[in-house]
Each structure stands twice: as C-alpha cells, then as structure tokens.
Design a protein around this motif. Structure first.
Motif: not given
Lengths: 250, 283
Positions: A50-65
């Motif tokens: 929800l605050n785009r911290l997930h994407e700062t982890v190496p190898g992390a990906r995300q789908s949806g909005r």
C-alpha cells in the motif's frame, strides 16, 4: 478531503513465491481497517504494497492496482505516495543516531521544513498526539533508542504522523509491547482515526475487534472474508474465518 | 571406570587450556620485546630538540626530526584527501547497491589491491605522478599512501553500513524521504563511529609505510614549503638514518622509531575509544 484506498486484484510475490493472490478490498476514509490472519499469510506484504515498500525488497514483484483516492499509486512518485501514506512497523525502529526531537523532526526536515519554531511546534504536537509528550518533554535531546520499547513505538508513531499523512499503515504495532503500552496505542488509534485513515495488521483478534471498523481475514495469500468488524466476528460467512476466530486452527 | 574417564578429561582440559594460553603469550611477546627495546634505545635520544629541530649535518651532534614529524602528518593528510572520499563513497555504494556483478568486481579488486605489496603501489605512483611532474613530491607520496588506504576504508565502510538494520532504512523510506537522503542522513550517520574506526585503522597502517615513499616523497633534510617538492617523513628518515654509518644518526633513528610507534599506538587506542562509544549507541 477524506482519503480512502481501493485495492484491486492485488498479487505479490518474492521471486517465484507467490504471497498474495487476487486481493480486492476498499479501505474507507477515516475508518480503521484491520487485517487478521495466521503468521505467513501475507498480512505484512499486503500493507507494504500500500505504500510501495514491497517493491524495495530485491526480487519482489507485484500485480494489480492500489488506488489512492482513485489514483493508481504505481503511477505516482513513490516519495509522494509515502508522504501521504505513513507507516508504523512491527518492531520500534527509531533512527539510532538521532535524539527524540530529531527523530520526530526527521521527516519534516528531510521534507523541507527548516524554521526552528515551526519544527518545535510540529514536534510537540506530534508527540502529544502520540501520547508521549508528558514522558519525554524534559529530555528531547536524549537518543531515541534510550526510551523503553513501548515509548519507542509511540515515538515512531509520532514520527510517522508528524508529516501529516492521510493514511497510516500499522504493521503489528503492538506485538512487541506489554499490555499497558498496547492499551495506550489502542486509545491512540481511536484518537487518530478522527484525522486519518488507518490500516492495522494484527495477530491479536481481540485487538482487531476492539479497534477496527472493518476487518479482513487473510489466509495463505487470499482474502477470505472482508466485512464490518462486528459482523465478521459474530457472524462470519466463511467456515475458515469461523474456524480461525474461534481458535480451531492457526 | 567413569571416574578414570573424568580424570582424563580434566587432564586434557588443563593441557589444552595451557596450550591456548601459551600461544596467546607467544603472540604478545614479540610486541612487548619490540616496545621494550624501542623504549630502552629511543628514550635516551628523545628530547625537546627532537621535536623542534631540523636534522643536523653529519658530524654535528644533536638536531631533531621536526620536519619529518610534520611531513608524516602532511602525507597522511594528503593520503586522506585521496583515500577517504573514494573509500567511503565506494563503501557506501557496495553496501547499498553492491549486490550485483559490479559490486562483486569492486569487492574482488579492492581485496587484490589490499594484498598488493606497498612498494608496487609506490612504483605505480612513481610512474603516474613523479615521472610526469619530473620530481619527487609530497603529492606523489600522499597519492601512493591514499591508494593504500582505499581497500581498508572501502571494506570497513561497507561492513558497517551493512550492519545498519533494514528496518531503519525502511523507516526512512516510509517517511517519504528520497533514498539518497535516507542513505546520507540516516544510514551513514548510524554507522559513523564504525567508519571512523576504519579510517583510523587505515591511517595507522599508512603511518608506518616506508617503501612507497622512497621514490615518491623521497625525503628532505629541511622544512618543506611546497607540496610539489620532496617531503621528509618519519619512516623514510628512520630508514636513511638506520642504514647510515654514524653513531649519532643511529640514536636519532631509534628516537624516530619510538615516536612513530607512539603515534600509531595513540591512533589505535583512539580507535578503541571510538568503537566503545559505538557499542553504547548500537546496543
């Protein structure tokens, strides 16, 4: 303006490992939304998306909005997203090199507030809102890490609300705290709710029942049930939710 | 039967403990002997003149190494100008963004550089600084020492910046602070004490380097006024005096050695003091 979030078909993974799958939910403005579920079900990953911290982890990906007042946050500047959506972590994490004052002022300073009297004003206001002012007013220049665990956590809350976010994410904010500190933070949530939208992840079902308006039950990366808190706890629709809240598994 | 085994275990325990103690003692003995010998020989020759006077010509008794002491400090200063920015910023890069091929390469190269004999680095400095300038100079000496510093500083910085927990970085990012500011204003200050330790250790190391200075800074019997001129330094002065045939110069060399070791010892002690402060703040 009141700020809410909408999550649409959110999926997240670390490398090959899928941790969230097709999550959709609406987080209403000025409400407290709790996310419950057993360990490893993806609760933390969900709010870190929800605050785009997930994407700062190496190898992390995300789908949806994830939509913030209708705007897709993946299209926004992450710095801007995080100024609007604050976060409190599971373990208190004050900046080790900074005093109590500087910890609270850090977000403001690094966001461009320079004038001393303005900083003083914000720091006092935030510490008061964080229910910490009385305890630390006479030692603002002491290191933040010299405080007790419960005080550190309230310091982190004060630090997060100092920059006046519209939404506050709390990732198991009480799991490292004793019941007294937990009580203080729960009171604080009720107070903050007047000005903010809150999403709280918790292991503690009683806590979810006490503080939240809406509750979502997450299991193995899927949102099993999402409803008004009293309804979810007294009359769950899904068998798995019922099993979990009655303690039959997990 | 069991009692016998128990006694045997006790005996082996005592034996191994004694062996460990012996090895520890053997490590310390050479250091103590060197220090003792230095004190015995050097203390006689160290006096106020040693710190304030220039070297006297052969035949005249007395004089000092004031220019070499100052020269060593200047060389260390120049080395820091070269080595610290590269070392510290490089270390931050490795810790924050070095999780890839480039990082691996830099790390590997810096380890190789760390193992390179200092005289080779001296030759390098001779080729790239002394030859084009057509003279020995303080700059060339500082450059050589600076390069020797880089690997120590880079690895120390990397290790200590890495020790700062991810949670602190995330706390910064979650406040809407841009990553570069999180690194410079939050992460690096949290590792400051450790970085200072690394720097002091590197300074202690280059303080005693002699070989790379022989054909870069060269040496000087007088006060140096310009950085593009040869400059005196304690290690080179000691070297020159020690291999000379003059009794008085030998005394001076002992004094120089004592002062140099004292300077390095003070730096090391300083390192310990700083590290202690860090233990408290990191808890």
């Amino acid at each position: 303006m009141l700020t809410g979030l909408a999550v649409e078909k959110l999926g997240a993974c670390f490398g090959q490992k899928q941790v969230l799958n097709g999550i959709s939910m609406t987080i209403g403005p000025n409400l407290v939304t709790a996310i419950i579920g057993p360990s490893g079900c993806g609760k933390s990953t969900l709010i870190r998306c929800l605050n785009r911290l997930h994407e700062t982890v190496p190898g992390a990906r995300q789908s949806g909005r994830v939509l913030l007042d209708g705007q897709d946050i993946s299209q926004m500047d992450p710095v801007q997203v995080r100024r609007t959506i604050g976060m409190v972590f599971q373990k208190p994490n004050p900046f080790p090199s900074m005093s109590i004052y500087d910890n609270v002022a850090a977000g403001l300073r690094l966001n461009g507030v320079r004038k001393r009297h303005r900083l003083d004003e914000y720091v006092e206001k935030s510490l008061r809102m964080g229910a910490l002012w009385e305890e630390v007013a006479d030692r603002l220049d002491k290191p933040g890490i010299s405080l007790s665990g419960g005080q550190q956590q309230r310091l982190c809350i004060a630090r997060a609300i100092a920059i006046e976010p519209k939404v506050l994410l709390m990732d198991e904010p009480c799991s490292a705290l004793d019941p007294v500190s937990t009580g203080k933070i729960e009171e604080l949530i009720q107070e903050l709710k007047k000005a903010l939208t809150i999403v709280i992840v918790t292991h503690n079902m009683q806590q979810a029942a006490r503080v939240s308006d809406y509750t979502g039950f997450l299991l193995l990366g899927e949102l099993i049930e999402f409803d008004e808190t009293p309804k979810l706890f007294t009359n769950p629709r899904d068998k798995r939710t019922e099993d979990y809240i009655t303690g039959r598994f997990g | 039967m069991t009692f016998d085994r128990y006694r045997r275990r006790k005996r082996v325990n005592v034996l191994v403990s004694a062996l460990a103690f012996l090895c520890a003692a053997i490590t310390i003995i050479p250091l103590l002997m060197i220090l003792g010998h230095l004190l015995a020989q050097g203390a006689k020759a160290v006096n106020l003149d040693f710190f304030t006077q220039l070297p006297k010509p052969v035949g005249e008794v007395g004089g000092g190494m004031a220019n070499a002491i100052v020269g060593t400090l200047i060389l260390i200063g120049l080395a820091c100008l070269v080595g610290l920015p590269i070392g510290i910023i490089g270390g931050i890069y490795l810790a924050e963004f070095g999780n890839n091929k480039t990082g691996w390469l830099v790390r590997f190269m810096s380890d190789v550089l760390n193992g390179t004999p200092s005289i080779v680095i001296g030759i390098f400095a001779y080729t790239v600084v002394v030859l084009p300038m057509k003279r020995f100079s303080a700059l060339a000496g500082g450059f050589a020492l600076g390069i020797i510093m880089i690997p120590t500083v880079i690895r120390a910085t990397e290790e200590l910046v890495k020790l700062v927990p991810t949670s602190v970085r995330e706390a910064g990012l979650a406040l809407g602070i841009p990553q570069w500011r999180v690194i410079l204003r939050i992460v690096v200050p949290s590792a400051k004490a450790g970085i200072v330790t690394g720097v002091l250790l590197a300074v202690a190391r280059i303080g005693g380097e002699t070989a790379p200075l022989l054909f870069t800074a060269f040496g000087n019997q007088f006060w140096q006024r310009r950085l593009d001129q040869p400059i005196a330094s304690l290690p080179v002065q000691i070297f020159t005096y020690a291999i000379s045939p003059f009794e008085d110069w030998h005394r001076q060399a002992w004094a120089g050695a004592l002062v140099l070791v004292a300077m390095i010892l003070i730096t090391s002690v300083l390192t310990r003091v700083v590290t202690k402060g860090q233990d408290r703040s990191m808890r």
